[in-house]
Structures are given as C-alpha cells and as structure tokens.
Design a protein around this motif. Structure first.
Motif, PDB file in Angstrom:
ATOM      1  N   TRP A  90      -6.569  -0.841  -4.711  1.00 25.65           N
ATOM      2  CA  TRP A  90      -6.085  -0.351  -5.782  1.00 25.65           C
ATOM      3  C   TRP A  90      -7.226   0.139  -6.819  1.00 25.65           C
ATOM      4  N   TYR A  91      -8.566   1.333  -5.985  1.00 28.23           N
ATOM      5  CA  TYR A  91      -8.731   1.575  -6.268  1.00 28.23           C
ATOM      6  C   TYR A  91      -7.985   3.296  -6.890  1.00 28.23           C
ATOM      7  N   TYR A  92      -7.665   3.138  -5.426  1.00 30.27           N
ATOM      8  CA  TYR A  92      -6.533   4.599  -5.241  1.00 30.27           C
ATOM      9  C   TYR A  92      -5.792   4.733  -6.395  1.00 30.27           C
ATOM     10  N   ASN A  93      -5.035   3.499  -6.538  1.00 30.89           N
ATOM     11  CA  ASN A  93      -3.642   2.786  -7.516  1.00 30.89           C
ATOM     12  C   ASN A  93      -4.438   3.730  -8.501  1.00 30.89           C
ATOM     13  N   SER A  94      -5.569   3.271  -9.036  1.00 28.79           N
ATOM     14  CA  SER A  94      -6.093   2.896 -10.544  1.00 28.79           C
ATOM     15  C   SER A  94      -6.643   4.638 -10.368  1.00 28.79           C
ATOM     16  N   ARG A  95      -7.140   5.274  -9.704  1.00 30.01           N
ATOM     17  CA  ARG A  95      -7.379   6.419  -9.672  1.00 30.01           C
ATOM     18  C   ARG A  95      -5.970   7.676 -10.747  1.00 30.01           C
ATOM     19  N   LEU A  96      -5.108   7.018 -10.056  1.00 25.12           N
ATOM     20  CA  LEU A  96      -3.689   7.529  -9.824  1.00 25.12           C
ATOM     21  C   LEU A  96      -3.420   7.224 -10.983  1.00 25.12           C
ATOM     22  N   THR A 143      -7.245  10.735  -0.167  1.00 27.16           N
ATOM     23  CA  THR A 143      -6.748   8.670   0.303  1.00 27.16           C
ATOM     24  C   THR A 143      -7.864   8.398   0.685  1.00 27.16           C
ATOM     25  N   PRO A 144      -7.422   6.706   0.826  1.00 24.55           N
ATOM     26  CA  PRO A 144      -8.104   5.544   0.717  1.00 24.55           C
ATOM     27  C   PRO A 144      -8.703   5.924   2.201  1.00 24.55           C
ATOM     28  N   THR A 145      -7.830   6.546   2.791  1.00 22.71           N
ATOM     29  CA  THR A 145      -9.106   6.676   4.339  1.00 22.71           C
ATOM     30  C   THR A 145      -9.606   7.180   4.493  1.00 22.71           C
ATOM     31  N   PHE A 157       0.843  -1.259  -0.086  1.00 28.08           N
ATOM     32  CA  PHE A 157       0.083   0.061  -0.067  1.00 28.08           C
ATOM     33  C   PHE A 157       1.378   1.345  -0.142  1.00 28.08           C
ATOM     34  N   ARG A 158       0.378   1.957   0.210  1.00 29.05           N
ATOM     35  CA  ARG A 158       0.870   3.618  -0.266  1.00 29.05           C
ATOM     36  C   ARG A 158       1.035   4.065   1.211  1.00 29.05           C
ATOM     37  N   ASP A 159       2.392   4.620   1.846  1.00 27.21           N
ATOM     38  CA  ASP A 159       3.105   4.693   3.051  1.00 27.21           C
ATOM     39  C   ASP A 159       2.993   3.266   3.449  1.00 27.21           C
ATOM     40  N   TRP A 160       3.155   2.402   3.089  1.00 31.00           N
ATOM     41  CA  TRP A 160       2.935   1.349   3.803  1.00 31.00           C
ATOM     42  C   TRP A 160       3.980   1.266   4.749  1.00 31.00           C
ATOM     43  N   GLU A 161       4.934   2.082   5.314  1.00 32.05           N
ATOM     44  CA  GLU A 161       6.306   2.406   6.052  1.00 32.05           C
ATOM     45  C   GLU A 161       5.422   2.035   7.792  1.00 32.05           C
ATOM     46  N   PHE A 162       3.762   2.677   7.335  1.00 31.02           N
ATOM     47  CA  PHE A 162       3.376   2.763   9.003  1.00 31.02           C
ATOM     48  C   PHE A 162       2.632   1.311   9.238  1.00 31.02           C
ATOM     49  N   ALA A 163       2.414   0.535   7.825  1.00 33.15           N
ATOM     50  CA  ALA A 163       2.041  -0.973   7.872  1.00 33.15           C
ATOM     51  C   ALA A 163       3.148  -1.509   8.404  1.00 33.15           C
ATOM     52  N   ALA A 196     -13.802 -10.482   9.370  1.00 35.16           N
ATOM     53  CA  ALA A 196     -11.823 -10.590   9.105  1.00 35.16           C
ATOM     54  C   ALA A 196     -11.590 -10.124   7.624  1.00 35.16           C
ATOM     55  N   VAL A 197     -12.488 -11.452   6.667  1.00 34.06           N
ATOM     56  CA  VAL A 197     -12.349 -11.491   5.439  1.00 34.06           C
ATOM     57  C   VAL A 197     -13.084 -10.236   4.408  1.00 34.06           C
ATOM     58  N   HIS A 198     -13.562  -9.544   5.122  1.00 36.35           N
ATOM     59  CA  HIS A 198     -14.059  -9.069   3.858  1.00 36.35           C
ATOM     60  C   HIS A 198     -13.729  -7.846   4.185  1.00 36.35           C
ATOM     61  N   THR A 199     -13.138  -6.809   5.401  1.00 32.72           N
ATOM     62  CA  THR A 199     -12.803  -6.005   6.014  1.00 32.72           C
ATOM     63  C   THR A 199     -11.455  -6.221   4.814  1.00 32.72           C
ATOM     64  N   ILE A 200     -10.919  -7.288   5.111  1.00 36.64           N
ATOM     65  CA  ILE A 200      -9.291  -7.164   4.605  1.00 36.64           C
ATOM     66  C   ILE A 200      -8.839  -7.085   3.171  1.00 36.64           C
ATOM     67  N   ALA A 201     -10.506  -7.702   2.804  1.00 32.72           N
ATOM     68  CA  ALA A 201     -10.548  -7.749   0.962  1.00 32.72           C
ATOM     69  C   ALA A 201     -10.887  -6.132   0.797  1.00 32.72           C
ATOM     70  N   HIS A 202     -11.509  -5.584   1.433  1.00 35.61           N
ATOM     71  CA  HIS A 202     -12.161  -4.054   0.994  1.00 35.61           C
ATOM     72  C   HIS A 202     -10.713  -3.076   0.964  1.00 35.61           C
ATOM     73  N   PHE A 203     -10.247  -3.491   1.930  1.00 37.26           N
ATOM     74  CA  PHE A 203      -8.917  -2.310   2.294  1.00 37.26           C
ATOM     75  C   PHE A 203      -8.299  -2.581   0.946  1.00 37.26           C
ATOM     76  N   LEU A 204      -8.294  -3.588   0.475  1.00 37.16           N
ATOM     77  CA  LEU A 204      -7.491  -3.800  -0.724  1.00 37.16           C
ATOM     78  C   LEU A 204      -8.260  -3.124  -1.726  1.00 37.16           C
ATOM     79  N   ASN A 205      -9.176  -3.636  -1.834  1.00 38.19           N
ATOM     80  CA  ASN A 205     -10.446  -2.893  -3.093  1.00 38.19           C
ATOM     81  C   ASN A 205      -9.758  -1.475  -3.068  1.00 38.19           C
ATOM     82  N   VAL A 206      -9.897  -0.602  -2.069  1.00 34.75           N
ATOM     83  CA  VAL A 206     -10.513   0.255  -2.204  1.00 34.75           C
ATOM     84  C   VAL A 206      -8.610   0.498  -2.098  1.00 34.75           C
TER      85      VAL A 206
END
Lengths: 188, 563
Positions: free
Chosen positions: B125-131, B162-164, A33-39, B113-123
């Motif tokens: 990937w979406y973010y990277n794609s947008r950039l 940002t994703p957050t 992830f971006r800013d993976w250092e935090f991770a 847990a699985v759902h949340t982790i997968a969605h963190f990844l989704n967000v």
C-alpha cells in the motif's frame, strides 16, 4: 551426526516452504499486488511442492511415520519412478521452482525456504539417500496354515516320557487305568 | 479425584490465563492503532492492515518474553525447591515446562504469520501510495519528506524502488526476513519426527534462537511505523484532511509532523534473555564440577550402568539428569532417568545403546577401565523433572511400567524398599502391585536382576507379600511358547528367573483391578503409569470404573507421570 537422514529434514522444510509459497501467493493475488502474476505462479508452485512433499519417504533405519492419508499421494509420487526417487532431481527442481518467487515481496520468504530445502536435499543426495515409498505391510505376517490341517491326524498325540505314564505305586488313584496285575517298584 | 483434578486444573488455569492475556493484548493494541487519532493519516494509506500488523506484534513481544522461561531448567529447579512449602501442585505446574514452551512457540509462529502478511500488505500500500495510485490526500502524505520542516510518513522515499528492495534496504525488513527464516528452520527441525530421530539436528538448529532474539531486538530500530506528533498549533486531521492545499498556509492546519514509535521489544525480552544467560552459565558451572565414577557395571544386552558421585548432589525419585561427555561430543547433553534411590550415596543411570552418542559411550567402555575414567570425564546437569513422591502417600500402589518406562520405577522401588526397611514415616505404602509390560526383557535384564534382589530380601524378612509383580511379555512368538511348554513345571519363571510367572500378551486390566480391589477392600489405591498415552487412557478409565461410590470402600486414583 553420522546417522541422520537429511532427506527427512529436507522434506519437512520443503513442505513448510510449499505452504509459505502458497500463502504468499494468495496474499499477492488477493491484494492485487504489482506483478501479481508472480504470486499466481507461487500458488501453483506451492501446491505442486506440497503435493510432491506430502508423502514421507521410508527411513533406512527405524520406523517410518506416515502423514495422515498420505497413501494416495505415495502412489502418485511413486509412479514417477526415478524422477521422484532421486534427490538430485528434487534438489534442482526445488532450486528452479523457487527462483520466480524471489521477484515479489509476498513470495520471497517461500523462495528462500524452498532454496534451503533444496540445499538440504542436495546434501541428502550426495550421501546417497533415496526416496522409498511407505507401502502397507502385507497381511501374511503369520505363516499360512497348511492344507494338512483339514485331514484327520496321522500320528497319535504327543505324550510325556514312559516313566511318567507308568502307574506309580504311591499314587494308584491318579492312574488313568486299572492294572490287572499288582504294580511294584522297579528294583534294577 | 481431587489430586488429579487439582493438578490438571492448575495446568488448565495457566493456559486460560495465558490465552486471556494474549487476547487482551491483541485487542488492546488492535484498537489502539485502529482508533487512535495519531494514526489517522497512517490509516488513510494503510487501512486496517496497520492494526493487523501491530496487534500480533504486541502478542509476539509477550510470547517472546515467555518462551525462554520454561527452558531455564536449573532456575526452575531452584524455584521448585523454594516452593517446597507451598504444595505439590505449584511445583507440578513448573514441570509442564516443555508443553508450555511448545504452546508459546505455536503462538509465536501464528502471530509471525499474521504480522508478516499484514506488513507485506502495508509495504505494498505504501508503495502504491508513493506512486500516486491512490487519492490526493494519500499522495500528499506520501510526498512529505524528511527535509527542512517536514517529516515523512511513508517510509518509501524514492519512486524507483520496489517493495522487495525496500524490505532488503531497511533494518526492519532485513531483520524481519532473517528472524522469520530462523523461526521457520527452528520449527521444521523441531517436528516430532526430526526431534525423536535426529536429536542433534533439532538441538543445533534450535540455537538459531540466538539469531532470532538478536534480530528481534533491533527489528524496530528503523522506526518505520509512524504516527502523527503533536504540533503547536495543533493539526486536526479530521478538519485538515480535506484542505491539503492549505497545509502550512492556514493556522488550523500546519504541516503535519510524524515520528516513528520508540522500539519496545527489547524492554519485553531483556529480562528473560538475561535469565537465560544465567541459566546457561549455571549449567556450565555445574558441568565443571567434578563427577567421579564410583562403579561401572556392564549389564547384559549392551546396557551400561554408571554409578556416579557428585558433591552436593541431591535427588528425588523418578528424576532425570543430563549427561555430557566431551570426549564423545562437546556440545551434546542427553537426558537419562536415574535408577538409584535417594537413600543411596551415589546416583546411577543405565544407558542403553540407542543413538550415536550412547553407542559411542558403550563402545568406549571396552577399552581399559582406567582409560574410561580418565578420558570419559562426564558432566552432569540436574536433577530435573517430576518428583514422583506421591507414590509414598498411598497405602496401596499400582505401578505400571511399559518398555523403557520401567526405568524410573527402579528408583521408586528401591526407595520404597529402603524406606520400608528403615520404617520411614513418610512411607504410607503397605502394598505394591507392580506391572511390567515389555516386548521382551532383553534390554531390561538389569531390572529383572533388581526385582530378584528385592524378592530375595523380602523373603528373608518374611515380607514376601509386600511386593506383588507381574511381567507381561507383549512380544511373544511360537518359540517362546514352545520353550515355556517344555519347562512348564519349573518353579521359577524361565525367561526372567523370577519366582512369579511371566504372562504372555497384555494384561487383563479388569481382572487386575478386581484382584486389587478384592485384596484391599477399604484402601486408597494410587495408580502410577510410565508408558504410552493409550495405556494412560485405559488405566484412568479403569480407575474410575473400579472406584466405589461408597467412601469407605476402595478408591483408585490415577497419576500419569511424564518421565
């Protein structure tokens, strides 16, 4: 709710938070992830929190249930003395640790959970609770046997009172000895 | 043992069926999202993380539906009542409610847990794609905006977020974080340590489920999981994916349109939510019904016996009620096993001073009795729980009560005695062996009194051999032993005053089973335990060991009741 030891719940919450922080950190690093250092920080912080919170403290009232294999962790945590005994220290420590987790998405949950644990620890500290280690009970629960058991007896063995020992007229066969003189009932 | 086998296999069946449904839902929705053509473009950006997020979501819908049902105890009792005809095994299944509730909760935790982790990844990937960090197709898809004749695929519309930030500015994100937090708090406060020691923390925190369900229902309202809609003319993704520059210019490739999925969770959970509201209403109504005190008895060792009367109240042996005393605490309901028999015209509970609530109740009894009855209005919910009616079916019954587990046996023994006196045909029992194990009889002197009473009544009718009981004090020390030695000749037992001697230490089960077998060479013996799980293992093994292969000889059946 007067008798609750808040630290017990804070401990469960903090341990869960440590695990969530750790998991979020792994996801962040593995997913690059971006800013993976935090991770990466979250992984270290998560492990630290788990190690600190794994050994349960001793309860003031009631029986304390240990977590499996927590003894070595108890010894480690105990060795930090007042730093780990005092819950104010833990509350502020957790509050400080959780902050960097809030910067990236993967660890934000761990951050908030740890923050909540920190608040519960604060409540525990205000109520004067402290972390006491659960140490194994000493084996000598039984009174130690004195040396005198190895010497021959000084006194004769205890006997029932004299009336019971005396030979009774109606039960001559049960007597332990033969009387040279005839036994008569006592008339006075 | 057919009875035990059938009961455990029903519970096992339920778990197997439940797990099968979970697996089916997971796989169905996984492949729906991983193979469906309408998600072709979505998958281009998200990969299999899309399916990994949506499959658990389906399992979550199913389990959030289920989780409210096992705790609707009043409704379950009603169902149980209407199943009277269909046999006991069905009803026992419904009594496994808390175990099922926990099982479903674990699944919800895992899937979250699985759902949340997968969605963190989704967000991410979406973010990277947008950039624009991915390929041209990805860039093109992400650039599609919600304006004019285009609809967006990528929910991240700005390049400066940002994703957050996305998570906290979207309905799905905010609700997701809030409900996951609620779930985590519910779980940590439900840990056995907390639940058994600080019930109030567990109970109050558990009410975060209201926040959980509220958030869950609106979680999908943002419709940010997008799929390609059918356009006229059709946009064939496989053909058009390499012709990005021609989109909107050639006939085969109009600009692809996207729309979010219709939120479905509310359809799954609305039913159980309504049922649960009904359940709470029913509890409230029952609570409002007048409960009158018939008698209040102060028993030795800080035990309070309350004899209560309530209109239309019907109980079975071994059941429990929830009591609420608003003067002590408005919201707390505490379970107590009933110690009266169904044959009596009242129901009673024996309350020991154990926690905050019970301590206050016992302290308040010291005030004038009249005050007690007026001020301590009691609400009663129930009865619930295992109806241990199986006890009456066995010719010979071995009843084992350990510690506080002896309480339901007060109800059972009294009921057996009433049935015996009235020659009730439901009672097949001709002989009872009762084993009472406890550290010390201090807190259970009331129970010793009950045994003495039964003993006296049986002697009066010349039925002394109906009930054989043995008491085992497992917490004896030197002073006990001394006391016993001095009074060795007394006819009744010194500690409990009961005719039959108190034994010290734990029972020798081999000897006991031998004795029962010797005295009942052709009978079917039912063994009932209310006590720790360790003892259950021991007893069930003994039952197997001492059951004869020859069907004409003694057979032992083990029943563990979780009172």
């Amino acid at each position: 709710m007067g008798k609750i030891e808040w630290a017990m719940w804070a401990n469960e919450q903090a341990l869960a938070a440590g695990l969530i922080l750790l998991t979020g950190g792994i996801v962040g690093v593995a997913g690059q992830f971006r800013d993976w250092e935090f991770a990466a920080y979250a992984i270290a912080a998560g492990v630290f929190v788990c190690l600190l919170e794994y050994p349960r403290g001793k309860r003031n009232k009631g029986t304390s249930v240990e977590r499996t294999g927590q003894y070595c962790f108890t010894v480690c945590v105990k060795s930090f003395g007042p730093l780990t005994r005092n819950y104010y220290v833990r509350a502020f420590l957790h509050a400080a640790i959780c902050v960097p987790g809030g910067f990236i998405l993967a660890t934000v949950l761990g951050c908030v959970c740890l923050g909540i644990a920190s608040l519960i620890y604060l409540a525990a500290a205000i109520r004067g609770e402290q972390w006491e280690p659960i140490l194994p009970r000493k084996e000598s629960a039984r009174k130690p046997v004195g040396e005198s058991i190895k010497l021959p007896p000084q006194n004769p063995p205890p006997r029932p009172p004299a009336e019971m020992r005396r030979k009774r007229a109606e039960d001559l066969e049960a007597a332990a000895y033969v009387n040279p003189i005839a036994v008569t009932a006592n008339d006075d | 043992d057919p009875a035990v086998w059938v009961m455990t296999s029903s519970w096992l069946d339920l778990q197997v069926v439940w797990m099968a449904i979970n697996i089916f839902l997971f796989l169905w929705f996984y492949f729906f999202y991983d193979l469906g053509d309408q998600f072709f473009y979505t998958r281009h950006i998200l990969g299999s993380a899309l399916a990994w997020a949506r499959a658990p979501a389906a399992v979550l819908n199913f389990n959030c539906l289920l989780i409210l049902l096992p705790v609707c105890r009043n409704l379950l009792s009603l169902i149980r009542g209407s199943f009277m005809c269909c046999g006991r095994t069905m009803r026992k299944q419904l009594d496994k409610n808390i175990s099922f509730h926990k099982l479903v909760a674990y699944m919800i935790g895992l899937m979250t847990a699985v759902h949340t982790i997968a969605h963190f990844l989704n967000v991410e990937w979406y973010y990277n794609s947008r950039l624009g960090k991915y390929d041209d197709l990805s860039m093109a898809l992400s650039s599609l905006d919600d304006s004019g004749n285009t609809t967006f695929l990528n929910p991240i519309r700005s390049t400066t977020t940002t994703p957050t930030l996305l998570v906290f500015t979207s309905v799905a994100g905010i609700t997701g974080v809030i409900i996951t937090l609620s779930l985590i708090l519910i779980i940590t406060s439900s840990m056995e340590v907390i639940r058994r020691s600080y019930f109030e923390v567990f109970w109050f925190t558990h009410h975060l489920f209201i926040v959980f369900f509220a958030g869950l229902v609106i979680h999908g309202a943002g419709r940010i999981v997008r799929s390609q809609t059918t356009t006229n003319p059709l946009h064939n993704a496989t053909f058009c994916k390499d012709r990005i520059d021609d989109w909107g210019k050639i006939q085969e490739c109009p600009v692809p349109q996207f729309a979010g999925g219709f939120p479905q969770t509310w359809m799954w959970v609305i039913g159980p939510m309504i049922l649960y509201v009904c359940e709470r209403l029913l509890r409230f109504i029952r609570y409002m019904q007048t409960v009158k005190y018939r008698k209040i008895v102060i028993r030795p060792s800080k035990v309070l016996e309350l004899q209560l009367v309530k209109n239309g109240f019907k109980m079975d042996v071994g059941q429990y009620v929830f009591l609420n005393c608003p003067a002590i605490s408005q919201l707390e309901w505490h379970p107590f096993t009933m110690t009266s028999a169904p044959e009596e015209d009242f129901f009673s509970v024996h309350i020991r001073s154990v926690g905050d609530w019970t301590q206050k109740l016992i302290m308040d009894k010291d005030k004038a009795m009249q005050d007690f009855c007026d001020k301590l209005k009691m609400g009663v919910d129930g009865p619930f729980g295992t109806a241990s009616e199986d006890v009456f079916d066995y010719e010979v019954a071995m009843l084992v009560g350990a510690g506080i587990g002896v309480t339901p046996f007060a109800s059972i023994l009294k009921s057996i005695w009433y049935k015996f006196k009235d020659s009730n045909p439901k009672l097949r029992t001709r002989k009872i062996y009762f084993y009472w194990l406890c550290r010390e009889t201090h807190a259970f002197e009331w129970f010793a009194d009950l045994l003495q009473l039964l003993e006296r009544e049986m002697e009066e009718r010349g039925m002394g051999s109906f009930l054989t009981y043995k008491l085992y004090l497992t917490g004896w020390d030197q002073s006990h032993a001394n006391h016993v030695m001095v009074h060795a000749d007394a006819d009744t037992d010194v500690v409990t005053g009961l005719k039959q001697k108190t034994n010290y230490g734990r029972p020798n089960w081999d000897k006991e089973f031998e004795q029962v077998r010797k005295e009942n060479p052709t009978s079917v013996v039912g063994t009932f335990l209310c006590g720790p799980a360790v003892l259950a293992t021991v007893l069930s093994k003994k039952c197997v060991k001492y059951t004869d292969v020859d069907p004409r000889k003694t057979k032992f059946y083990f029943n563990k009741e979780n009172f």
